[in-house]
Design an enzyme around this catalytic site. Structure first.
Site, mmCIF file in Angstrom:
data_model
loop_
_atom_site.group_PDB
_atom_site.id
_atom_site.type_symbol
_atom_site.label_atom_id
_atom_site.label_comp_id
_atom_site.label_asym_id
_atom_site.label_seq_id
_atom_site.Cartn_x
_atom_site.Cartn_y
_atom_site.Cartn_z
ATOM 1 N N TYR A 44 0.711 -1.393 -0.130
ATOM 2 C CA TYR A 44 0.036 0.005 0.085
ATOM 3 C C TYR A 44 0.771 1.378 -0.068
ATOM 4 O O TYR A 44 0.332 2.446 0.007
ATOM 5 C CB TYR A 44 -0.802 0.028 1.080
ATOM 6 C CG TYR A 44 -2.317 -0.897 0.774
ATOM 7 C CD1 TYR A 44 -1.738 -2.325 1.025
ATOM 8 C CD2 TYR A 44 -3.370 -0.544 0.794
ATOM 9 C CE1 TYR A 44 -2.742 -3.264 0.921
ATOM 10 C CE2 TYR A 44 -4.531 -1.609 0.600
ATOM 11 C CZ TYR A 44 -4.138 -2.918 0.839
ATOM 12 O OH TYR A 44 -4.990 -3.839 0.767
ATOM 13 N N LYS A 91 4.011 -15.010 4.571
ATOM 14 C CA LYS A 91 4.310 -15.908 3.742
ATOM 15 C C LYS A 91 6.018 -15.926 3.415
ATOM 16 O O LYS A 91 6.359 -15.943 2.438
ATOM 17 C CB LYS A 91 3.569 -15.511 2.358
ATOM 18 C CG LYS A 91 3.968 -16.436 1.025
ATOM 19 C CD LYS A 91 2.957 -17.275 0.926
ATOM 20 C CE LYS A 91 2.986 -18.320 -0.159
ATOM 21 N NZ LYS A 91 2.253 -19.551 -0.181
ATOM 22 N N ASP A 113 -1.799 -18.422 3.044
ATOM 23 C CA ASP A 113 -2.983 -19.275 2.083
ATOM 24 C C ASP A 113 -3.581 -20.358 3.006
ATOM 25 O O ASP A 113 -4.651 -20.651 3.129
ATOM 26 C CB ASP A 113 -2.172 -19.860 0.795
ATOM 27 C CG ASP A 113 -0.846 -20.505 1.125
ATOM 28 O OD1 ASP A 113 -0.173 -20.151 2.126
ATOM 29 O OD2 ASP A 113 -0.458 -20.845 0.005
ATOM 30 N N ASP A 173 -6.143 -7.106 4.979
ATOM 31 C CA ASP A 173 -7.296 -6.773 4.346
ATOM 32 C C ASP A 173 -7.980 -7.826 3.825
ATOM 33 O O ASP A 173 -9.340 -8.117 4.025
ATOM 34 C CB ASP A 173 -6.912 -5.938 2.862
ATOM 35 C CG ASP A 173 -7.913 -5.067 2.422
ATOM 36 O OD1 ASP A 173 -9.023 -4.904 2.972
ATOM 37 O OD2 ASP A 173 -7.726 -4.251 1.300
ATOM 38 N N ASP A 215 -12.009 -9.501 5.016
ATOM 39 C CA ASP A 215 -13.003 -9.764 4.232
ATOM 40 C C ASP A 215 -13.573 -11.283 4.185
ATOM 41 O O ASP A 215 -14.606 -11.558 4.285
ATOM 42 C CB ASP A 215 -12.660 -9.565 2.809
ATOM 43 C CG ASP A 215 -13.069 -7.741 2.628
ATOM 44 O OD1 ASP A 215 -12.842 -6.977 3.211
ATOM 45 O OD2 ASP A 215 -13.575 -7.353 1.487
HETATM 46 MG MG MG Z 1 -11.116 -4.707 1.987
#
Ligand code: MG
Ligand code: NAI
Length: 352
Positions: A135, A185, A224, A248, A252
């Protein structure tokens, strides 16, 4: 959930910046405001400041985040942000105001509790690093002999990893299960994720911490397989701490376990400011229909209050919201109901 002390609840007034921004942000932030107003004497006198930001504003004025918004918000005690409609293509001169606000106000942690009301199997909190990772948006496009080539910089610093790690341990300490799972990861990204993993792991041994986190168990999971296990056995997780992008996506995904993105709140927190923000986006597919689920925004207001140490007021909101969900009579379509946003707000207010 308890937070590190941001401030004591002794103010004579509470100044709250409201930034609905785009899409259903403009429908759910007023719902959160109404809920706060209904708390009456549980809170000091409320002073709201309506602030502008968003992609719509950008298309009208050329600025997605006016300086005035940053200045006024910085002068408030706390803020609530709705959602922004960032386009998926590059738009010259535009950059996401929420990403910028998190940076400007140094809101380095995005704290996202995901709790199921009906199946009590999910009770976790995703602690997402909020300022770096991919980001930082340093992307380049070059033309090569074999076609276009795009690159992005992924920034992970020891400083940011340490403070998000410390936030995760503090949160875990205040929860019954006291467990931090580091999501990474580093089997592939051994330098960047390696630094994140190693730095968070070392938090309990930092000078000055001296045994404070001894009761917190540390686990780790590759991102993962963390998603796989999140769907198979969500009950194994308590506090999940992750770099920006993984955090993020994980939150979700976790929202799907509890029925809807329209239920999951968050706060963007720094050491001196807190901004509540529902996890969902601007939902253009349902915008303007009056059917957006306001509960994520209302819960974000509760989380903001908790951070400001108004625990009783926050409890009142959460209890009312949980009651409305459990009762199942007044729900928006994302939860299988037929009610409008306003009807859900009324149901919450009746239960306050
Ligand atoms: Mg989001
Ligand atoms: P989204 O979260 O806006 O919507 C995903 C799906 O969930 C849609 O079907 C939507 O109708 C539903 N949904 C979301 N919130 C809901 C609510 N409160 N009540 C009922 N249904 C709800 O994600 P999407 O569609 O990927 O993104 C739409 C826009 O939002 C994009 O421009 C994206 O950039 C932006 N976005 C902004 C965020 C922010 O402001 N922090 C976060 C995520 C996306």
């Amino acid at each position: 959930m308890a937070f590190r002390s941001l401030a004591t609840a002794t103010r004579s007034s509470l100044r709250i910046g409201l930034i609905p921004a785009d899409g259903i942000g403009r429908e759910v932030i007023p719902a959160a405001r109404r809920t706060l107003e209904a708390l009456g004497s549980d809170l000091p006198k409320l002073e709201f400041h309506d602030l502008l930001a968003g992609f719509d504003l950008f298309t009208k004025t050329g600025a997605a985040l006016p300086n005035e918004t940053i200045d006024i918000e910085g002068g408030c005690d706390a803020a609530l942000f709705g959602a922004v409609s960032s386009p998926s293509r590059k738009v010259a001169g535009y950059s996401s105001p929420i990403v910028a606000l998190r940076k400007e106000l140094d809101l380095y942690a995005n704290i996202r509790p995901v709790v199921s009301v009906e199946k009590p199997s999910v009770d976790l909190v995703v602690v997402r690093e909020n300022t770096e990772c991919l980001y930082v948006k340093q992307e380049t496009l070059t033309h090569t002999d074999s076609g276009r080539e795009a690159r992005a910089t992924r920034l992970i610093t020891e400083r940011a990893s340490r403070r998000i790690g410390t936030m995760a341990f503090e949160l875990a300490l205040a929860r019954p299960r006291k467990q931090v799972t580091i999501i990474h990861k580093s089997n592939v990204l051994s330098v960047t994720d390696g630094l994140f993993r190693e730095t968070v792991r070392a938090v309990p041994r930092l000078p000055g911490v001296s045994g404070r986190f001894d009761s917190v168990a540390i686990a780790e999971q590759i991102v993962d397989s963390a998603v796989y296990r999140l769907f198979r056995e969500p009950e194994i997780y308590d506090v999940m701490v992750a770099p920006n992008l993984y955090g993020d996506i994980l939150s979700d995904a976790a929202a799907a376990l509890v029925g809807s993105l329209g239920l999951v709140p968050s706060v963007n927190a720094g050491d001196s400011f807190v901004m509540g923000e529902p996890v969902h986006g601007s939902a253009p597919d349902i915008e303007g229909q009056g059917i957006a689920n306001p509960l994520a925004a209302i819960r974000s207001a509760a989380l903001m209050l908790r951070h400001l140490k108004y625990e009783d007021a926050a409890d009142r909101i959460d209890t009312a919201v949980n009651h409305v969900i459990r009762e199942g009579r007044v729900l928006t379509p994302d939860l299988g109901g037929k009610s409008k946003t306003d009807e859900v707000v009324e149901a919450v207010l009746r239960r306050l």
